[in-house]
Design a protein around this motif. Structure first.
Motif, PDB file in Angstrom:
ATOM      1  N   THR A  72      24.256  42.848  81.412  1.00 19.63           N
ATOM      2  CA  THR A  72      23.368  44.138  80.118  1.00 19.63           C
ATOM      3  C   THR A  72      24.101  44.637  79.301  1.00 19.63           C
ATOM      4  N   ASP A  95      16.554  41.453  80.747  1.00 18.68           N
ATOM      5  CA  ASP A  95      17.576  41.905  81.759  1.00 18.68           C
ATOM      6  C   ASP A  95      17.405  41.448  83.268  1.00 18.68           C
ATOM      7  N   GLU A  96      17.637  40.765  83.273  1.00 20.62           N
ATOM      8  CA  GLU A  96      17.883  39.811  85.121  1.00 20.62           C
ATOM      9  C   GLU A  96      16.034  40.378  85.893  1.00 20.62           C
TER      10      GLU A  96
END
Ligand SMILES: Nc1ncnc2c1ncn2[C@@H]1O[C@H](COP(=O)(O)OP(=O)(O)O)[C@@H](O)[C@H]1O
Ligand SMILES: [Mg+2]
Lengths: 229, 414
Positions: free
Chosen positions: A47, A169-170
């Motif tokens: 992240t 992100d994810e």
């Protein structure tokens, strides 16, 4: 052409006098139009790295060029303008605006960030809703959509400004296995169609196989690079 | 702008109950202020009109020092012929004057041959007095309501005195007075009417003809206690007062011995009027506080609830200025809705108050004053602008906080 050129990036957080070295000398070049994944366990720095690449945060040291610009020198306002013009974001929790319909969510960056004329907005939004398979749901509010549908709308929102780079992100962490796979497949299909670079961070082993280049992140360093067929 | 309003309205509707409550609170405050201002204005206007139209006039001119000892009605402080001429000339130069009436006021003995009592007398030229005190004829309860009621040899007797003495229209009475040299003189007069009491000084006077007073008081030439003046436009009182003061109070000689007063300087009600104005001001301050607190409260909540949304829009490139205006517009919409609802409700209530008449008794007078509350467009605009401006002010701090959020911190917020 490289859309990202990062050299020796470090990021150190200092909280309560304790220093956390989240990134320690990350160098990576990302070629335009590639589809790459940063993979690593929780807390490894994915992240943090994506925040730097997305101009949401500044590196403690190192060089960083995004879409040909040195972004380490941008102030808050300039960084916001740069993100609005060049980068699309897909979030883990979709982050749609609750009071706006699917159509209006996709339209949002064209109105509030880029100030495009209404006719152009409508054409682009419908085009993207169609591309993500959400054209028939366009008048629904986020609360009326499933997780997978929300993420489709979010992907349409990220692409509607025609950014050079989309950071995710994810993006599948809140989705079930099958939906996760179709979302990644959708991103890849869109990359094929419009040529936008996709960079995502994940620890989800189900979707790693969809990436073309996989970087392994461990303790703030890139420890591996793998090209998948 | 359209989109900012759309997003703001939708966000407000998202918490319908909270927004409605706030809008109602603001509307309630606006209604309160508007009705207070309208009622207070109507009350003031009615009382002031009653005072000025019955006996006070809009302005009065006396010899210097008279007003200070007005209770004893001193005859040695009368306006002299030269001064009356100077006043006459000054009044001719002021186009706003609708009428002027010279009066002689004095204490007298009033006798029905059976009983005798004290009475305050105002002596006037009837035509000129009726022009200055247009409500005077209406106060004649029995008898003649025309200027003929105050022809020479006639008297209008105050109600309270007439009742106590058993005086009726058509009776013959005697008015006896001491002049300034101390000699006593009297005159027989015919009662032409009974005069209803009015609030304030002069409200219980008997009225006779000017020349009858000159005769009773054995005046060698035309003297007067005061000159009462009525203007065409009541709102010009202060301005005309200043103009007359400049002409009559300045300089030396006979003019330096004059003083000009407005109704407000002569009537104790002016203090009540000021008090009412201060209360209206206080109401407005309360309204400001209500709007400030309620809008601030809602906007702080709104920012707090939407931290992640703020992080999202900031991340995708919304400029801080845009985020600021998103929240400002939201606060302003709250204020505007409250102001609009308040103005509508207030106007409806004021209209209703005019349909179902409201009346007040004031100062123990038997007259009931019917109030017709009205509200100036100016007051409506003032209240609305105030509410909207205060809602901007109340939204500034939360909006600035939202616009300064770091997207990565805001996005982490759950
Ligand atoms: N704002 C912050 N302040 C302090 N430490 C942080 C902050 N953000 C991340 N970290 C720390 O940096 C490291 C990397 O975190 P992160 O980049 O979120 O990893 P990942 O996304 O791979 O889970 C972790 O040890 C984390 O605790
Ligand atoms: Mg992470």
């Amino acid at each position: 052409m490289n859309v990202i050129r990062a050299g020796d990036l470090t990021k150190t957080y200092a909280t309560d006098g304790v220093e956390v070295h989240a990134l320690m000398g990350v160098s990576v070049d990302v070629e335009a139009g590639s589809f790459i994944a940063f993979v690593g366990p929780s807390g490894s720095g994915k992240t943090t790295l994506l925040n730097l690449l997305g101009c949401l945060d500044k590196p403690t040291s190192g060089r960083l060029e995004v879409a040909g610009s040195d972004v380490t020198r941008l102030d808050r306002r300039q960084a916001a303008a740069f993100r609005g013009a060049r980068i699309g974001f897909v979030f883990q929790s979709f982050n749609l605006i609750a009071v706006l319909t699917a159509f209006e969510n996709v339209e949002y960056p064209l109105v509030m960030v880029q100030d495009r004329p209404a006719i152009e907005r409508r054409r682009r939004v419908l085009e993207l809703l169609d591309a993500v398979g959400m054209a028939d749901q366009r008048d629904k509010r986020p609360e009326q959509l499933s997780g997978g549908q929300k993420q489709r709308v979010a992907i349409a929102r990220a692409l509607v400004t025609r950014p050079e780079l989309v950071l995710a992100d994810e993006p599948t962490a809140n989705l079930d296995g099958e939906t996760a796979y179709t979302i990644i497949a959708l991103m890849k299909k869109l990359r094929d169609e419009v040529g936008t670079t996709f960079v995502f961070a994940t620890h989800d082993t189900r979707i790693i196989g969809a990436a073309e280049i996989v970087y392994t992140v461990e303790d703030g360093r890139l420890t591996g690079r793998q090209e998948l067929p | 702008m359209g989109n900012l309003v759309k997003i703001a309205v939708r966000n407000l509707l998202r918490y319908t109950r909270r927004s409605l409550l706030t809008v109602s609170l603001i509307a309630f405050g606006v209604v309160f202020v508007l009705i207070f201002v309208a009622m207070a204005g109507a009350f003031k206007e009615t009382i002031v009109a009653s005072i000025t139209d019955n006996y006070l006039g809009h302005l009065q001119i006396h010899r210097r020092g008279y007003v200070a000892s007005i209770e004893s009605l001193p005859l040695n402080l009368n306006l002299e012929p030269a001064q009356l001429a100077a006043i006459q000339k000054a009044l001719e130069s002021v186009p706003d004057v609708a009428g002027a009436s010279e009066r002689i006021k004095f204490n007298a003995m009033f006798s029905t041959f059976v009983e005798t009592t004290g009475m305050r007398v105002t002596a006037v030229d009837p035509d000129r007095e009726f022009a200055v005190s247009p409500k005077l004829p209406a106060r004649v309860l029995q008898g003649d309501r025309t200027p003929a009621a105050l022809a020479r040899g006639k008297i209008l007797v105050p109600e309270l005195l007439a009742r106590g003495m058993g005086t009726k229209v058509g009776d013959t009475v005697v008015v006896v007075a001491t002049n300034k040299d101390g000699s006593v003189n009297g005159k027989t007069l015919l009662v032409s009417g009974i005069l209803e009491s009015a609030t304030g000084p002069g409200g219980r006077d008997g009225y006779i003809h000017f020349e009858d007073a000159m005769e009773i008081l054995r005046m060698p030439g035309t003297e007067a206690t005061e000159v009462a003046i009525r203007l065409r436009d009541f709102d010009q009182v202060a301005r005309v007062g200043r103009a007359l003061r400049e002409r009559l109070e300045g300089g030396g000689g006979s003019r330096a011995a004059l003083e000009v007063h407005t109704w407000a300087q002569l009537s104790p009600f002016a203090t009540v009027a000021t008090l009412i104005d201060m209360m209206a001001l206080f109401m407005k301050l309360m309204l400001i506080a209500i709007v400030l607190i309620s809008v601030l409260n809602v906007m702080i909540m709104a920012v707090y609830e939407r931290v992640r949304e703020i992080g999202t829009i900031a991340a995708i490139g919304t400029l801080p200025r845009k985020i600021l205006s998103l929240f400002l517009v939201e606060g302003v919409m709250l204020g505007t809705a409250g102001a609009a609802a308040g103005v509508l409700a207030g106007a409806a209530i004021i209209l209703a108050l005019n349909v179902w008449k409201v009346s007040v008794a004031f100062g123990g007078a038997r007259q009931l004053f019917v109030l017709s509350p009205r509200i100036d467009l100016f007051e409506v605009v003032l209240a609305s602008v105030m509410v909207i401006a205060v809602s901007v002010v109340a939204s500034v701090q939360p909006a600035v906080r939202a616009s300064r959020m770091e997207p990565i911190d805001a996005l982490r917020h759950v």
